[in-house]
Design a protein around this motif. Structure first.
Motif, PDB file in Angstrom:
ATOM      1  N   ALA A 155       0.836  -1.209   0.000  1.00 24.73           N
ATOM      2  CA  ALA A 155       0.000   0.000   0.000  1.00 24.73           C
ATOM      3  C   ALA A 155       0.870   1.258   0.000  1.00 24.73           C
ATOM      4  CB  ALA A 155      -0.931  -0.010   1.211  1.00 24.73           C
ATOM      5  N   ASP A 156       1.944   1.246   0.788  1.00 23.55           N
ATOM      6  CA  ASP A 156       2.837   2.400   0.835  1.00 23.55           C
ATOM      7  C   ASP A 156       3.524   2.613  -0.512  1.00 23.55           C
ATOM      8  OD1 ASP A 156       4.367   4.464   2.477  1.00 23.55           O
ATOM      9  OD2 ASP A 156       6.021   3.224   1.729  1.00 23.55           O
ATOM     10  N   THR A 157       3.970   1.511  -1.124  1.00 21.31           N
ATOM     11  CA  THR A 157       4.648   1.604  -2.427  1.00 21.31           C
ATOM     12  C   THR A 157       3.718   2.170  -3.486  1.00 21.31           C
ATOM     13  OG1 THR A 157       6.063  -0.283  -1.877  1.00 21.31           O
ATOM     14  CG2 THR A 157       5.848   0.289  -4.215  1.00 21.31           C
ATOM     15  N   TRP A 158       2.508   1.635  -3.579  1.00 22.43           N
ATOM     16  CA  TRP A 158       1.570   2.107  -4.598  1.00 22.43           C
ATOM     17  C   TRP A 158       1.085   3.530  -4.296  1.00 22.43           C
ATOM     18  CZ3 TRP A 158      -1.656  -3.034  -5.135  1.00 22.43           C
ATOM     19  CH2 TRP A 158      -0.978  -3.891  -6.017  1.00 22.43           C
ATOM     20  N   GLN A 159       0.936   3.860  -3.027  1.00 21.91           N
ATOM     21  CA  GLN A 159       0.497   5.208  -2.682  1.00 21.91           C
ATOM     22  C   GLN A 159       1.554   6.228  -3.094  1.00 21.91           C
ATOM     23  OE1 GLN A 159      -0.230   5.965   1.511  1.00 21.91           O
ATOM     24  NE2 GLN A 159      -1.922   7.348   1.032  1.00 21.91           N
ATOM     25  N   ARG A 160       2.815   5.899  -2.907  1.00 17.08           N
ATOM     26  CA  ARG A 160       3.891   6.787  -3.356  1.00 17.08           C
ATOM     27  C   ARG A 160       3.888   6.942  -4.874  1.00 17.08           C
ATOM     28  NH1 ARG A 160       8.201   7.558   0.433  1.00 17.08           N
ATOM     29  NH2 ARG A 160       7.798   6.480   2.404  1.00 17.08           N
ATOM     30  N   GLY A 161       3.381   5.932  -5.561  1.00 15.09           N
ATOM     31  CA  GLY A 161       3.286   6.001  -7.019  1.00 15.09           C
ATOM     32  C   GLY A 161       2.036   6.688  -7.516  1.00 15.09           C
ATOM     33  N   GLY A 162       1.180   7.159  -6.619  1.00 14.18           N
ATOM     34  CA  GLY A 162       0.000   7.922  -7.012  1.00 14.18           C
ATOM     35  C   GLY A 162      -1.330   7.259  -6.734  1.00 14.18           C
ATOM     36  N   LEU A 163      -1.329   6.061  -6.125  1.00 13.41           N
ATOM     37  CA  LEU A 163      -2.591   5.381  -5.836  1.00 13.41           C
ATOM     38  C   LEU A 163      -3.330   6.092  -4.709  1.00 13.41           C
ATOM     39  CD1 LEU A 163      -4.200   2.722  -6.575  1.00 13.41           C
ATOM     40  CD2 LEU A 163      -3.199   1.755  -4.503  1.00 13.41           C
ATOM     41  N   THR A 164      -4.624   6.262  -4.882  1.00 14.24           N
ATOM     42  CA  THR A 164      -5.466   6.854  -3.851  1.00 14.24           C
ATOM     43  C   THR A 164      -6.142   5.745  -3.059  1.00 14.24           C
ATOM     44  OG1 THR A 164      -5.900   8.802  -5.238  1.00 14.24           O
ATOM     45  CG2 THR A 164      -7.406   8.393  -3.391  1.00 14.24           C
ATOM     46  N   LEU A 165      -5.912   5.716  -1.765  1.00 18.25           N
ATOM     47  CA  LEU A 165      -6.489   4.684  -0.911  1.00 18.25           C
ATOM     48  C   LEU A 165      -7.893   5.079  -0.486  1.00 18.25           C
ATOM     49  CD1 LEU A 165      -3.370   3.867   1.303  1.00 18.25           C
ATOM     50  CD2 LEU A 165      -4.132   2.747  -0.790  1.00 18.25           C
ATOM     51  N   SER A 166      -8.736   4.091  -0.262  1.00 15.50           N
ATOM     52  CA  SER A 166     -10.128   4.345   0.103  1.00 15.50           C
ATOM     53  C   SER A 166     -10.301   4.321   1.616  1.00 15.50           C
ATOM     54  CB  SER A 166     -11.039   3.282  -0.532  1.00 15.50           C
ATOM     55  OG  SER A 166     -10.771   2.010   0.035  1.00 15.50           O
ATOM     56  N   GLU A 167     -11.422   4.850   2.051  1.00 14.06           N
ATOM     57  CA  GLU A 167     -11.741   4.826   3.475  1.00 14.06           C
ATOM     58  C   GLU A 167     -11.947   3.389   3.959  1.00 14.06           C
ATOM     59  OE1 GLU A 167     -12.212   5.971   7.258  1.00 14.06           O
ATOM     60  OE2 GLU A 167     -11.628   7.266   5.582  1.00 14.06           O
ATOM     61  N   LYS A 168     -12.530   2.564   3.096  1.00 11.20           N
ATOM     62  CA  LYS A 168     -12.730   1.159   3.458  1.00 11.20           C
ATOM     63  C   LYS A 168     -11.389   0.470   3.705  1.00 11.20           C
ATOM     64  CE  LYS A 168     -14.652  -3.211   1.718  1.00 11.20           C
ATOM     65  NZ  LYS A 168     -15.357  -3.869   0.587  1.00 11.20           N
ATOM     66  N   PHE A 169     -10.412   0.729   2.839  1.00 14.96           N
ATOM     67  CA  PHE A 169      -9.097   0.123   3.034  1.00 14.96           C
ATOM     68  C   PHE A 169      -8.464   0.603   4.334  1.00 14.96           C
ATOM     69  CE2 PHE A 169      -4.492   0.530   2.743  1.00 14.96           C
ATOM     70  CZ  PHE A 169      -4.136  -0.791   2.548  1.00 14.96           C
ATOM     71  N   ASN A 170      -8.504   1.898   4.568  1.00 16.20           N
ATOM     72  CA  ASN A 170      -7.898   2.436   5.792  1.00 16.20           C
ATOM     73  C   ASN A 170      -8.543   1.850   7.042  1.00 16.20           C
ATOM     74  OD1 ASN A 170      -6.052   4.103   4.432  1.00 16.20           O
ATOM     75  ND2 ASN A 170      -7.551   5.765   4.238  1.00 16.20           N
ATOM     76  N   GLN A 171      -9.860   1.640   6.977  1.00 12.12           N
ATOM     77  CA  GLN A 171     -10.559   1.063   8.120  1.00 12.12           C
ATOM     78  C   GLN A 171     -10.149  -0.393   8.329  1.00 12.12           C
ATOM     79  OE1 GLN A 171     -14.809   1.210   7.754  1.00 12.12           O
ATOM     80  NE2 GLN A 171     -15.183   0.568   9.858  1.00 12.12           N
ATOM     81  N   LEU A 172     -10.090  -1.157   7.244  1.00 12.13           N
ATOM     82  CA  LEU A 172      -9.699  -2.571   7.349  1.00 12.13           C
ATOM     83  C   LEU A 172      -8.256  -2.706   7.834  1.00 12.13           C
ATOM     84  CD1 LEU A 172     -11.312  -3.996   4.087  1.00 12.13           C
ATOM     85  CD2 LEU A 172     -11.908  -4.658   6.426  1.00 12.13           C
ATOM     86  N   ILE A 173      -7.351  -1.896   7.313  1.00 11.38           N
ATOM     87  CA  ILE A 173      -5.951  -2.019   7.708  1.00 11.38           C
ATOM     88  C   ILE A 173      -5.777  -1.609   9.159  1.00 11.38           C
ATOM     89  CG2 ILE A 173      -5.130   0.277   7.033  1.00 11.38           C
ATOM     90  CD1 ILE A 173      -3.271  -2.961   6.343  1.00 11.38           C
ATOM     91  N   GLY A 174      -6.524  -0.588   9.602  1.00  6.28           N
ATOM     92  CA  GLY A 174      -6.440  -0.168  11.002  1.00  6.28           C
ATOM     93  C   GLY A 174      -6.932  -1.244  11.954  1.00  6.28           C
ATOM     94  N   GLN A 175      -8.066  -1.849  11.619  1.00  4.92           N
ATOM     95  CA  GLN A 175      -8.604  -2.919  12.457  1.00  4.92           C
ATOM     96  C   GLN A 175      -7.700  -4.149  12.432  1.00  4.92           C
ATOM     97  OE1 GLN A 175     -12.500  -3.481  10.762  1.00  4.92           O
ATOM     98  NE2 GLN A 175     -13.411  -1.763  11.893  1.00  4.92           N
ATOM     99  N   GLY A 176      -7.137  -4.442  11.260  1.00  3.36           N
ATOM    100  CA  GLY A 176      -6.262  -5.600  11.154  1.00  3.36           C
ATOM    101  C   GLY A 176      -4.987  -5.443  11.962  1.00  3.36           C
ATOM    102  N   VAL A 177      -4.387  -4.269  11.917  1.00  4.48           N
ATOM    103  CA  VAL A 177      -3.165  -4.022  12.691  1.00  4.48           C
ATOM    104  C   VAL A 177      -3.459  -4.102  14.186  1.00  4.48           C
ATOM    105  CG1 VAL A 177      -1.422  -2.291  13.271  1.00  4.48           C
ATOM    106  CG2 VAL A 177      -2.036  -2.687  10.882  1.00  4.48           C
ATOM    107  N   THR A 178      -4.590  -3.551  14.597  1.00  2.00           N
ATOM    108  CA  THR A 178      -4.971  -3.629  16.016  1.00  2.00           C
ATOM    109  C   THR A 178      -5.127  -5.076  16.460  1.00  2.00           C
ATOM    110  OG1 THR A 178      -6.102  -1.482  15.903  1.00  2.00           O
ATOM    111  CG2 THR A 178      -6.719  -2.965  17.704  1.00  2.00           C
TER     112      THR A 178
END
Length: 564
Positions: free
Chosen positions: A122-145
């Motif tokens: 996600a970090d690699t693609w975001q640096r390349g211009g990918l826009t992350l969604s709110e759904k992804f941010n929510q899933l990644i936050g819950q998963g890391v927790t």
């Protein structure tokens, strides 16, 4: 010997015994598997449950230790196909681990690997211009927790190594895996959608070839179709027996979803008797392609997979020079017969795997180069590719003999014979020769790894849409469910629908990913109709009753909206 141990607590037993641990393997940073022997030691039974020995022992149902034995003791990553809630079976990968005597906690390390992969990509693609969604941010936050809860449980009153402690750790790790793999699916969707949109700003209609696999009917299959006719004139639906086994290539047939055809022109189908070639069935299919203006990928001329070579080759024994001579004569006759009617030659498939010819590495290279040289001599203008089977190299984990797929392809590209590209054959959900199911993110990473060869790629996909045997399939393998619940107690009608929906749900993100990659010049779907002769069981976009499967509707929309 480099043993790597993984601890499975009793609380994780249900999860673990649904995993395909017998097929697990270790690999290094380059992604090439080591040959290993997998053994599970149940904690409540001193006996050993290896992959092949003691097959008559009852299956363990509790926890224990999974041990993978290999010849080296360097650090490695474990790859294990596991059930993931809301997704189905998926390959999970640990981070790189050391070989130590103390077992690694399997579930925690798998969760750590999922966390690492999705965050880094996600970090690699975001640096390349990918826009992350709110759904992804929510899933990644819950998963890391959930992962942090697995390595440091929130209930500090629990004592380590107690059943209660292990149960909480296991529950948190399984939850983390599910959330992070769902995040990976969302990330893959974002990448494919946004990359496709970016490509279309410069190329409104993609020039990627979207082809379908077509198997010309043999004389015996044509005769069988004639015998099944019920009308007096021996016609089937108003067509002759020969016409009934040739698919339609117009806009109401293959042309509605595909802009090319991968016509099977193969040694095992054409030369059933030594020196006697039957080109008639292929000729009929190529004539239909010409009439509709369909581009043709011809081959694989040599298919080095079980059951797909001529039976009479066994009479040659171990005489490699006679084999080379027979191969050269057939390839020369075939290319001369169809030169000018094929737009891309697929020279051979499966030469990197252990096949029926039992050739060593040197003989395989000589055989491969001999095929390429013969095609180039007979047809110097038509591009030629060579196809790789099981591009992830799973076969190396079980066989000492076998060539690393990417190293084999690299050697062929360096041979100086003008190879135009590499074909990658992915079969998901089969009992033999399958690629283990991967997330769209890992699939994209795999394509990127092959892209380092700086050669155009042709990717073939095979995914079953029904269970059970398929008498009309050339490959005698069995479909394997891509989800734990697919082999349940559903009736036939609902089970068929569930499998067809599974085919669509699994294949759609992979097709999207491939179309988003500029290095992929062609995508081949393995099979048009299960009513006609085909290669892989139940892989067609039309089922055995003539009904369109969901994947056909999706590919038709792509053809209309995206492809030339």
């Amino acid at each position: 010997m480099g043993q790597m141990h993984f601890y499975v607590p009793d609380a994780a037993a249900d999860f673990f015994h649904q995993c395909h641990w017998q097929e697990a393997y270790l690999c290094g940073i380059e992604g090439v598997p080591w040959q290993s022997r997998n053994i599970f030691h149940p904690s409540n039974d001193p006996s050993v449950l290896p992959t092949e020995e003691h097959a008559d022992q009852p299956e363990a149902d509790g926890g224990g230790v999974l041990t993978l034995n290999r010849a080296v003791d360097t650090s490695a990553k474990l790859l294990l196909t596991c059930p993931v809630e809301g997704i189905g079976f998926r390959v999970l990968t640990t981070c790189s681990l050391r070989c130590v005597e103390t077992p690694h906690n399997l579930l925690v390390e798998l969760a750590r690997g999922s966390c690492h992969r999705v965050r880094i990509q996600a970090d690699t693609w975001q640096r390349g211009g990918l826009t992350l969604s709110e759904k992804f941010n929510q899933l990644i936050g819950q998963g890391v927790t959930a992962f942090l809860d697995a390595i440091q449980p929130t209930n500090s009153a629990l004592k380590p190594e107690t059943p209660e402690f292990e149960a909480e750790v296991t529950q948190s790790a399984i939850q983390a895996i599910a959330l992070l793999e769902q995040a990976a699916s969302e990330l893959g969707e974002l990448f494919a959608t946004q990359s496709m949109a970016f490509r279309r700003t410069r190329e409104p209609r993609l020039s990627t070839m979207m082809a379908v696999g077509v198997c010309p009917a043999s004389r015996a299959e044509t005769a069988s179709a004639a015998n099944s006719a019920t009308n007096p004139d021996d016609t089937i639906g108003g067509l002759s027996a020969e016409e009934s086994v040739v698919p339609g290539f117009g806009e109401d047939g293959i042309g509605q979803a595909f802009n090319a055809a991968a016509v099977r022109i193969s040694w095992g189908d054409i030369e059933n008797d030594s020196g006697s070639n039957d080109f008639g069935p292929v000729t009929r299919v190529l004539e239909a392609c010409e009439q509709s203006g369909t581009r043709v990928i011809g081959g694989p001329i040599i298919d080095h997979r079980d059951g797909l070579l001529p039976d009479w080759l066994t009479l040659l024994g171990d005489d490699f020079e006679q084999l080379m001579s027979a191969m050269t004569q057939f390839v020369e006759a075939t290319v001369n017969q169809f030169r000018g009617r094929v737009h891309l030659w697929n020279a051979a498939a499966g030469l990197n795997i252990v096949g029926p010819l039992s050739l060593d590495d040197e003989q395989i290279m000589r055989f491969s180069i001999g095929i390429l040289q013969t095609i180039r001599r007979c047809d110097p203008n038509t591009p030629v590719i060579m196809s790789i089977d099981q591009p992830c190299g799973e076969y190396l984990a079980r066989h000492a003999n076998g060539i690393s797929p990417i190293h084999f392809a690299d050697a062929l590209l360096r041979s100086g014979l003008g190879l135009a590209g590499i074909g990658l054959n992915f079969r998901f959900g089969y009992s033999k020769g399958q690629t283990h199911p991967r997330s769209p993110v890992e699939f994209a990473q795999l394509i990127d790894r092959w892209a380092t060869l700086n050669s155009p790629l042709l990717v073939q996909l095979s995914v079953p849409a029904a269970p059970g045997e398929d008498a009309d399939a050339r490959m005698k393998v069995s479909p394997v469910a891509l989800s734990p619940g697919m082999n349940g107690t559903l009736d036939c009608e609902h089970q068929s629908k569930a499998w067809a929906d599974q085919q669509y749900a699994f294949a759609r993100p992979l097709v999207q990913t491939l179309l988003a990659k500029q290095i992929v010049h062609a995508v081949v779907w393995d099979g048009w109709s299960d009513q006609l002769p085909h290669l892989s069981p139940h892989s067609g976009v039309i089922d055995g009753a003539g009904n369109a499967r969901p994947i056909l509707r999706y590919l038709t929309e792509l053809r209309e909206e995206v492809l030339m």
